[in-house]
Write an enzyme that holds these catalytic residues in place. Structure first.
Site, short mmCIF file in Angstrom:
data_model
loop_
_atom_site.label_atom_id
_atom_site.label_comp_id
_atom_site.label_asym_id
_atom_site.label_seq_id
_atom_site.Cartn_x
_atom_site.Cartn_y
_atom_site.Cartn_z
N TYR A 176 -0.24 -15.58 8.55
CA TYR A 176 -1.64 -15.20 8.31
C TYR A 176 -2.09 -14.26 9.42
O TYR A 176 -1.83 -14.54 10.59
CB TYR A 176 -2.55 -16.44 8.30
CG TYR A 176 -3.16 -16.67 6.95
CD1 TYR A 176 -3.96 -15.68 6.37
CD2 TYR A 176 -2.94 -17.83 6.23
CE1 TYR A 176 -4.51 -15.87 5.11
CE2 TYR A 176 -3.47 -18.02 4.97
CZ TYR A 176 -4.26 -17.03 4.42
OH TYR A 176 -4.80 -17.21 3.18
N GLU A 219 -5.47 -12.38 9.41
CA GLU A 219 -6.78 -11.78 9.09
C GLU A 219 -7.27 -10.96 10.27
O GLU A 219 -7.17 -11.39 11.43
CB GLU A 219 -7.79 -12.88 8.76
CG GLU A 219 -7.60 -13.41 7.36
CD GLU A 219 -8.58 -14.51 6.98
OE1 GLU A 219 -9.52 -14.76 7.75
OE2 GLU A 219 -8.38 -15.10 5.91
N ASP A 236 -8.02 9.56 -5.88
CA ASP A 236 -7.06 8.49 -6.15
C ASP A 236 -5.76 9.18 -6.55
O ASP A 236 -5.63 9.69 -7.66
CB ASP A 236 -7.60 7.61 -7.28
CG ASP A 236 -6.63 6.51 -7.69
OD1 ASP A 236 -5.45 6.57 -7.28
OD2 ASP A 236 -7.05 5.60 -8.43
N THR A 278 -1.69 3.78 -4.71
CA THR A 278 -0.74 2.68 -4.67
C THR A 278 0.48 3.21 -3.94
O THR A 278 0.59 4.42 -3.69
CB THR A 278 -0.33 2.24 -6.08
OG1 THR A 278 0.14 3.39 -6.79
CG2 THR A 278 -1.47 1.61 -6.84
N LYS A 332 4.48 3.82 -7.08
CA LYS A 332 4.77 4.70 -8.23
C LYS A 332 5.75 5.76 -7.75
O LYS A 332 6.86 5.42 -7.35
CB LYS A 332 3.47 5.24 -8.79
CG LYS A 332 2.55 4.11 -9.32
CD LYS A 332 1.34 4.64 -10.04
CE LYS A 332 0.54 3.53 -10.69
NZ LYS A 332 -0.45 2.92 -9.79
N ARG A 358 4.79 -2.92 -4.17
CA ARG A 358 3.54 -2.93 -4.93
C ARG A 358 2.40 -3.20 -3.96
O ARG A 358 2.29 -4.30 -3.43
CB ARG A 358 3.58 -4.00 -6.00
CG ARG A 358 4.66 -3.76 -7.02
CD ARG A 358 4.43 -4.60 -8.22
NE ARG A 358 3.34 -4.09 -8.99
CZ ARG A 358 3.49 -3.41 -10.11
NH1 ARG A 358 4.67 -3.15 -10.59
NH2 ARG A 358 2.45 -2.98 -10.78
#
Ligand code: DSN
Length: 411
Positions: free
Chosen positions: A51, A53, A197, A223, A226, A232
């Site tokens: 973790y 954060e 984008d 992203t 692609k 991903r």
């Protein structure tokens, strides 16, 4: 695989079957690709246990000193690769990245101008069914009815009418080069911010085979899975002045802990995208796409906008008396995977659209070039001409399988 086979044979078998499916089919989904073993290794690593954060050096958990280094590598490599001032590498996906960008750049209710989903835009560009369309006041520009390309004069006219706080450029089903400098000048004319984008074309931009939006946009989202051929995930690039707002919009604004294994996998992907072999791949993606478009077009399939400049082709199946659902299913039986797609000004409904979208990233990553693309084009045409001829389709399925055996899916 050994331990998963022992612990969960059902899921282990699914993974084996999915790998076999990917190996045995010609995948022409424009938004998909195959990742390197190095990216897979980072994703399947113990970094998933941590973790973290916050951001490097400013975390809300102890024990982050090692994963901090992974995030620093990912951020600095992203900036180097795309020539950006700042990179946020925590957005879990492209839609999460877009939501964070809107939240940093504008306020709820603000007018926004973006590309129409039915003309190649994206759900997260303000579609009514998306949270983005409920929070902000989106207006959508179509492509030109004449040439099915973005008409900047029309975008300018709409921008003057709508006075948007933000203009969004970028698409998920648009086969042509986008003029980002043109969008910038329209944004400046009407006092709007510009967000791009570039999810579909990020790999082409990284390799220099598509103009980069980075110098023109306030914020660029993408992203990484692609054409960029990474894990991903999402990525946000921005000018220095937006750094704090973007980082706060991602965490704590829209997400909790970053997925550190995915952050590390992004870093691997960015390093790979700086290599000559990646640039060769990206050039070949476009060459394959252009060649496939020419073969399909010569065979009687009408291409939206008449062709392609990037990794994808949008085909109008009415030219072969077909609909997208029938073509997708028939090609699927032949082991050729595509997706049905709306085309601009489509009179048909989304579940039975007039078009299909075809892309060349995956086959190119597998090493397929001119000879294979020619054969794939011929096979597509044969299936589309005979969608009900099961014997013929089974014959093509065997040829697809044989061809695929020569091209690995592990790179
Ligand atoms: N679903 C992706 C695509 O196929 O283009 C976009 O999010």
């Amino acid at each position: 695989m050994t331990s998963i086979q022992q612990t969960d044979p059902e899921i282990a078998a699914i993974i084996v079957r999915e790998e076999a499916r990917q190996k045995g089919e010609v995948n022409l989904i424009a938004s998909e690709n195959i990742v390197s073993d190095a990216v897979l290794a980072a994703q399947g690593s113990v970094l998933t246990n941590k973790y973290a954060e916050g951001y490097p050096g400013r975390r809300y958990y102890g024990g982050c000193e090692v994963v901090d280094e992974a995030e620093e590598h990912a951020r600095s490599r992203a900036c180097e690769l795309f020539g950006a001032d700042h990179a946020n590498v925590q957005a879990h996906s492209g839609t999460q990245a877009n939501i964070a960008a809107y939240s940093a750049l504008i306020s709820p209710g603000d007018p926004v101008l973006a590309m129409d989903l039915a003309h190649g835009g994206h759900l997260s560009h303000g579609a009514k069914v998306s949270l983005t369309g409920k929070i902000y006041n989106f207006h959508h520009y179509p492509v030109s009815q004449q040439d099915e390309m973005i008409d900047l004069d029309l975008v300018r006219k709409m921008a003057h009418e709508v006075s948007p706080a933000l203009i969004v450029a970028g698409a998920s089903a648009y086969p042509r080069i986008i003029d980002f400098a043109g969008f910038r000048s329209i944004a400046d004319e009407v006092g709007a911010r510009l967000m791009v984008d570039m999810a579909h074309i990020a790999g082409l931009v990284a390799a220099g085979v598509h103009p980069s939006p980075v110098a023109h946009a306030d914020v660029v989202t993408t992203t990484t899975h692609k054409t960029l051929r990474g894990p991903r995930s999402g990525l946000i690039l921005c000018r220095k002045k937006w750094r704090k707002k973007i980082d706060s919009a991602v965490f704590p604004g829209g997400q909790g802990g970053p997925l550190m294994h995915q952050v590390a996998a992004r870093a691997v992907c960015f390093r790979e995208a700086m290599t000559d072999s990646f640039r060769d791949y990206a050039r070949q993606v476009v060459e394959n796409s252009v060649q496939l478009g020419e073969i399909l077009s010569a065979g009687g399939l009408r291409l939206v906008s008449g062709g392609t400049d990037n990794h994808m082709i949008l085909a109008d199946l009415r030219s072969m008396d077909l609909t997208g659902d029938i073509a997708e299913a028939a090609l699927g039986r032949a082991g050729i995977v595509v997706n049905m797609n709306m085309i601009p000004y489509d009179p048909a409904p989304p579940r039975r659209p007039s078009g299909m979208r075809i892309g060349t990233p995956t086959v190119t990553s597998r090493g397929m070039g001119t000879a294979e693309i020619t054969r794939i084009g011929e096979m597509i045409l044969e299936v589309l001409r005979n969608p009900q001829d099961q014997n013929r389709i089974e014959g093509i399925r065997a040829q697809v399988r044989e061809m695929c055996e020569q091209f690995p899916t592990r790179i």
